[in-house]
Design an enzyme around this catalytic site. Structure first.
Site, PDB file in Angstrom:
ATOM      1  N   LYS A 160       8.327  16.617  -3.531  1.00 14.48           N
ATOM      2  CA  LYS A 160       7.352  15.716  -3.495  1.00 14.48           C
ATOM      3  C   LYS A 160       8.489  14.431  -4.473  1.00 14.48           C
ATOM      4  O   LYS A 160       8.131  14.063  -5.371  1.00 14.48           O
ATOM      5  CB  LYS A 160       6.384  15.353  -3.779  1.00 14.48           C
ATOM      6  CG  LYS A 160       5.134  14.698  -3.931  1.00 14.48           C
ATOM      7  CD  LYS A 160       3.953  14.510  -3.853  1.00 14.48           C
ATOM      8  CE  LYS A 160       2.878  14.115  -3.491  1.00 14.48           C
ATOM      9  NZ  LYS A 160       1.747  14.473  -3.986  1.00 14.48           N
ATOM     10  N   LYS A 165      -3.538  21.570  -5.082  1.00 17.95           N
ATOM     11  CA  LYS A 165      -3.741  21.119  -6.298  1.00 17.95           C
ATOM     12  C   LYS A 165      -2.713  21.627  -7.073  1.00 17.95           C
ATOM     13  O   LYS A 165      -2.248  23.136  -6.982  1.00 17.95           O
ATOM     14  CB  LYS A 165      -5.060  21.490  -7.368  1.00 17.95           C
ATOM     15  CG  LYS A 165      -5.195  20.775  -8.352  1.00 17.95           C
ATOM     16  CD  LYS A 165      -5.136  19.006  -8.154  1.00 17.95           C
ATOM     17  CE  LYS A 165      -5.343  18.823 -10.020  1.00 17.95           C
ATOM     18  NZ  LYS A 165      -5.907  17.004 -10.156  1.00 17.95           N
ATOM     19  N   CYS A 167      -0.908 -24.502   7.158  1.00 23.49           N
ATOM     20  CA  CYS A 167      -0.160 -25.046   7.456  1.00 23.49           C
ATOM     21  C   CYS A 167       0.366 -25.571   6.486  1.00 23.49           C
ATOM     22  O   CYS A 167       1.384 -26.190   5.936  1.00 23.49           O
ATOM     23  CB  CYS A 167       0.421 -25.674   8.703  1.00 23.49           C
ATOM     24  SG  CYS A 167       1.288 -26.086   9.572  1.00 23.49           S
ATOM     25  N   ASN A 189       6.310  19.339  -7.111  1.00 25.36           N
ATOM     26  CA  ASN A 189       5.960  17.343  -7.717  1.00 25.36           C
ATOM     27  C   ASN A 189       7.007  16.995  -8.795  1.00 25.36           C
ATOM     28  O   ASN A 189       6.424  17.572  -9.762  1.00 25.36           O
ATOM     29  CB  ASN A 189       4.479  17.896  -8.407  1.00 25.36           C
ATOM     30  CG  ASN A 189       3.772  16.335  -8.511  1.00 25.36           C
ATOM     31  OD1 ASN A 189       3.717  15.268  -8.794  1.00 25.36           O
ATOM     32  ND2 ASN A 189       2.512  16.701  -9.003  1.00 25.36           N
ATOM     33  N   CYS A 214     -12.781 -24.561  11.781  1.00 24.44           N
ATOM     34  CA  CYS A 214     -12.992 -24.470  10.295  1.00 24.44           C
ATOM     35  C   CYS A 214     -11.831 -24.877   9.612  1.00 24.44           C
ATOM     36  O   CYS A 214     -11.878 -25.394   8.758  1.00 24.44           O
ATOM     37  CB  CYS A 214     -12.509 -23.009  10.135  1.00 24.44           C
ATOM     38  SG  CYS A 214     -11.705 -22.217  10.671  1.00 24.44           S
ATOM     39  N   CYS A 242      -6.627 -16.984  10.747  1.00 23.82           N
ATOM     40  CA  CYS A 242      -6.954 -17.469  11.130  1.00 23.82           C
ATOM     41  C   CYS A 242      -8.735 -17.017  11.654  1.00 23.82           C
ATOM     42  O   CYS A 242      -8.533 -15.796  11.270  1.00 23.82           O
ATOM     43  CB  CYS A 242      -6.999 -17.859  12.989  1.00 23.82           C
ATOM     44  SG  CYS A 242      -8.331 -18.425  14.587  1.00 23.82           S
ATOM     45  N   CYS A 265       4.322  12.832  -9.990  1.00 25.58           N
ATOM     46  CA  CYS A 265       2.808  12.313 -11.153  1.00 25.58           C
ATOM     47  C   CYS A 265       3.373  11.616 -12.150  1.00 25.58           C
ATOM     48  O   CYS A 265       4.240  12.156 -12.746  1.00 25.58           O
ATOM     49  CB  CYS A 265       2.394  13.477 -11.440  1.00 25.58           C
ATOM     50  SG  CYS A 265       0.999  12.617 -12.659  1.00 25.58           S
TER      51      CYS A 265
END
Lengths: 444, 458
Positions: B172, B45, B349, B131, B342, B413, B134
């Protein structure tokens, strides 16, 4: 294909599959319903303690082989247990969804999906984890699920396992006694093949273990103790019990276990003349044979039970299934005689009212009778191993954690220990015994 | 068994699965439990000057029956004293020497950067992650994504860090920027050893309509947070793919990774290691078992000896649109044995694509009303026969000549394997839009006169 192929034309082949194999889409959808509980009630309810939420999570991520490994780690017979287990009263019965009024997770069907597909993808899935050979060898008496599970675990631990089975077809009740709509005999045999492939396991069918004085094709308990580092007794139960009532000897009267076996493996068994069958008993074997006969087209099948449905030992969900199959349940009746006509043909069962209502006796018409009132105990064989003790019900006494008997070299499990429970209970006994044997042998 | 170990800037890690800098790596006890569960590394952290957090801090998006499809947080960096974190980091490294310990850092001034880099190196950090991502709270103070969004500032700070860095440095990156390659190139130019991406995406996860306060609610107000979880995976994969084309050093991939397949996809698009947070916050450290096992089996299946062999395998195939083959073409096939009738493909489409799926039995008037503009004859009339199918329903029929091969019918589908896309090339040779530009044939009839004139004149 198994070394033990069964002939065609057996009655069980006529019966369908109660819960067919899921497709991938079905399995993933069902797996994603599982909330992946941490302190999961389903695990606590599984006799083999399979980490059910984890294997289901792995199905959801398409890690099917991983799911199967999680299952087999705790239960080598996970493939047949997936189909045979009464999940309604075990894992799924305690699924949290029950409390919410939702359908519980179909754990059995997911387990079947994982085990079936994983083994299809990689037949050597489990044997890769086999330990190096230890040079130790263990004899297993009987080839039912307890012995098969124990042999598999022992083989993975690097030991040699030799299974002695007096019948020609191995597998005990898992092959010969499971309702066909749950598991067919051939599937059970294929599973045995899978286990035999895990390591150094030899299965000697047609070889009976006897208490003493072995004849041709037999070995004695003393020989096993002499030649092996440990012995596992998984002999199950003996033949069907009868009541000793008038008319029970002769044609038309069967033991339920015997009858189920013939439905499953005997192509010569013919039930076409049966129009009305009385099944005596209220346990799960009684329900099984009644349901099988009804599904095979016997027009009238009824169970005769001395108490009421509320207290019968057969599972409620199975009895409900039986009623749907058309099975009738006759409660509060005690059979006192099998009635035969002058030609000796069965024509009915004389019963007595046990409700205390004073209804007196009556004859229930039928043309065949199946006794499903339990099985006898093979006490002589068990006691042939010095130090092995039996309880007052003829069950082998073992330490629950280790499956060890009064003889430090002898272990036992399955129906001969618990008097007749599920395949999954036998598999757990086999696992516990194998773990203890390995611990003992590796400790020198 | 494939070799899952990785080499990240010279640092060995037992597997590519690292915990991202986040609540699951808040303390030494947590990281130890994670390593026991099988995680290869952990990014602690973020350390810096301790902050004060608000309550509540997390909000989530549920979709259908899926909980926490996306997670949003307004938690800041660590709120624990630096010396406590450092002591626990040293203890973790001592007891888990083979696992990778990564210090995530976020401070402000040059002196602060120098001090904290030296301190985390002193406790045995294998790697340092800066970091710069953030996107909530800290960026208002000129840190976090405020740095990541300004390549020049990023370069300056990386320069400060490199002055004292003795272990590899990972930058990062924030996704909250127009072009992710700019900070990635800036990181490369400033000497960073690696990048990791993505940090969270600026977000408001929802609004409490009773309180009229965005979520997560902090009294009578809220703030924008950082979005993560399965919902952000496609965004992360895209940004990763872009960076992989311009950044030749190791990349640590982050963003919605929940299982082995997600991890494999990130690795294929260029990640040497992957970082996980939300899935662990949802289900716990235990999920790494599936990730290790699943990746192992996958690599074995593909005949790839080590996880390193997977890294970047899909990067060359991530191309600009202009390089795609215009003659590659697929058409939809509907399996009449599986279709349940169904008609979801039909409506998708008709309303969402190119009106090429027909329901048998309609006359021309009905077809016209349904929206068809082409009226083929001889549409096969096949009843639905699949188990679970709608009684009396008809199997939809794909008018192949009109099908553009968009995939939509297959996507909607509900029965797996019913709709498949069959290759039906328009021409054997490959031709891309860029080829047409080069050939001067990049004009499609029916456009603007001005365009045709301009391109034709080229």
């Amino acid at each position: 294909m198994s070394d033990y192929s069964l002939p065609d034309g057996r009655l069980e082949e006529q019966l369908g599959d109660k819960a067919p194999l899921y497709s991938r889409a079905e399995a993933v959808a069902e797996a994603n319903r599982c909330i992946y509980c941490v302190d999961a009630p389903c695990i606590a309810k599984c006799p083999t303690s399979i980490d059910i939420p984890t294997f289901i999570h792995k199905i959801a991520t398409d890690n099917v082989r991983g799911a199967a490994r999680t299952i087999f780690e705790e239960n080598l017979l996970g493939a047949s247990c997936a189909r045979v287990c009464p999940v309604e009263v075990l894992c799924a019965g305690d699924c949290v969804y029950n409390q919410w009024g939702r359908e519980p997770i179909a754990i059995g069907r997911l387990q079947r999906y994982a085990t079936t597909n994983a083994l299809a993808q990689d037949a050597a899935l489990l044997s890769k984890t086999k330990a190096p050979s230890t040079g130790k060898k263990i004899a297993l008496v009987g080839s039912g699920p307890a012995s098969i599970a124990a042999a598999g675990h022992l083989a993975l631990d690097g030991h040699r396992a030799v299974i002695f089975e007096k019948k020609a077809i191995p597998g005990g009740l898992n092959t010969l006694g499971i309702a066909p709509y749950k598991l067919k005999a051939q599937d059970a045999l294929d599973e045995i093949d899978m286990v035999l492939g895990l390591g150094d396991i030899e299965l000697r069918t047609g070889v009976g273990v006897v208490a003493a004085d072995p004849g041709e094709g037999e070995v004695s308990a003393a020989q096993l103790l002499e030649e092996y580092d440990a012995v596992f007794i998984g002999i199950g139960l003996g033949p069907d019990n009868y009541l000793g009532i008038d008319g029970e000897d002769g044609a038309g009267v069967y033991g339920a276990v015997e009858m189920i076996e013939r439905i499953k493996v005997d192509p010569g068994f013919d039930i076409s003349s049966m129009k009305s069958v009385a099944v005596l008993g209220g346990g799960n074997t009684a329900i099984d044979i009644a349901r099988e006969l009804a599904q095979l087209g016997v027009p009238d099948v009824f169970m005769v039970y001395r108490k009421t449905a509320a207290v019968m030992s057969g599972y409620r969900h199975e009895m409900d299934g039986g009623l749907k199959d058309g099975v009738r349940l006759v409660e509060n009746r005690q059979p006192i005689a099998i009635v035969r006509d002058l030609g000796g043909e069965v024509v009915g069962v004389d019963v007595e009212d046990t409700s205390g209502g004073g209804a007196g006796g009556e004859t229930l018409a039928c043309d065949a009778v199946a006794f499903a009132i339990g099985q006898s105990r093979l006490t002589v064989l068990a006691k042939a191993f010095p130090g092995v003790e039996l309880d007052d019900k003829g069950r082998v006494v073992v330490d629950d954690e280790t499956a060890k008997t009064g003889n430090t070299k002898v272990f036992a499990g399955g129906d001969c220990v618990n008097g007749g429970k599920e395949v999954v209970n036998a598999a757990e006994h086999g696992k516990r015994a194998a773990r203890e044997i390995t611990r003992m042998l590796n400790a020198g | 068994m494939a070799d899952l170990s990785i080499d990240f800037c010279g640092v060995k890690s037992p597997n590519p699965f690292w915990l991202a800098s986040a609540p699951p790596t808040n303390s030494g006890d947590q990281v130890k439990r994670a390593f026991d569960a099988g995680w290869g590394g952990a990014v602690w952290k973020t350390l810096g000057n301790p902050i004060v957090n608000v309550s509540s801090r997390f909000g989530a998006v549920d979709y259908g029956n899926t909980k926490m499809m996306g997670l949003n947080n307004i938690e800041l960096i660590t709120d624990r004293p630096l010396e406590v974190n450092l002591r626990e980091m040293a203890d973790v490294k001592k007891h888990y020497p083979k696992n990778t310990l990564i210090a995530s850092l976020m401070v402000d001034t040059k002196d602060e950067w120098h001090e904290i880099v030296k301190k985390v190196q002193g406790v045995g950090s294998d790697l340092i992650e800066l970091n710069f991502g953030c996107p909530h709270g800290m960026c208002e103070r000129g840190m976090g994504s405020a740095v990541g969004a300004e390549p020049e500032v990023l370069k300056t700070i990386v320069g400060w860090v490199m002055e004292v860095a003795e272990v590899p440095v990972i930058v990062k990156l924030t996704p909250n920027i127009g072009d992710i390659t700019e900070p990635a190139i800036a990181a490369l130019e400033s000497g960073a050893s690696a990048v990791s991406l993505i940090n969270t995406i600026k977000s408001i996860v929802g609004v409490d309509l009773d309180l009229m306060v965005p979520r997560p609610v902090v009294g009578n107000a809220s703030s924008n947070g950082g979005y993560c979880g399965p919902a952000v995976k496609p965004i992360a994969l895209h940004l990763l793919g872009q960076v992989a084309h311009v950044f030749p050093k190791p990349i640590s991939g982050i963003g919605g990774i929940s299982n082995w397949r997600d991890a494999a996809e990130f690795m294929a698009l260029g990640s040497t290691s992957v970082q996980v947070c939300t899935a662990v916050m949802h289900y716990g450290y235990r999920i790494v078992e599936d990730m290790i096992e699943g990746l192992n089996d996958f690599l074995d299946d593909k005949g790839i000896a080590s996880s390193r062999g997977l890294v970047g395998k899909a990067v060359p195939q991530y191309q600009n649109w202009g390089n795609l083959d215009l003659n590659y073409h697929v058409v939809a096939d509907i399996d009449p044995d599986k279709c349940i009738g169904c008609q979801l493909c039909f409506v998708a489409c008709m309303d969402g694509s190119h009106q090429c799926i027909h329901i048998p039995g309609m006359d021309d008037a009905a077809k016209k009303k349904a929206g068809h503009v082409v009226f083929p004859t001889d549409i096969p009339d096949r009843p639905v026969t699949a188990e679970g199918g709608t009684p009396g329903a008809r199997i939809p029929w794909v008018h192949e000549e009109e099908c553009v091969g968009c995939n939509l019918c297959q996507l909607v589908c509900p029965v797996e394997g019913t709709v498949t896309m069959r290759e039906k090339r328009k021409a054997p040779e490959k031709e891309t839009w860029n080829d047409r530009i080069n050939a001067g044939t990049d004009v499609v009839p029916g456009g603007l006169d001005a365009t045709a004139k301009a391109r034709g004149a080229k």
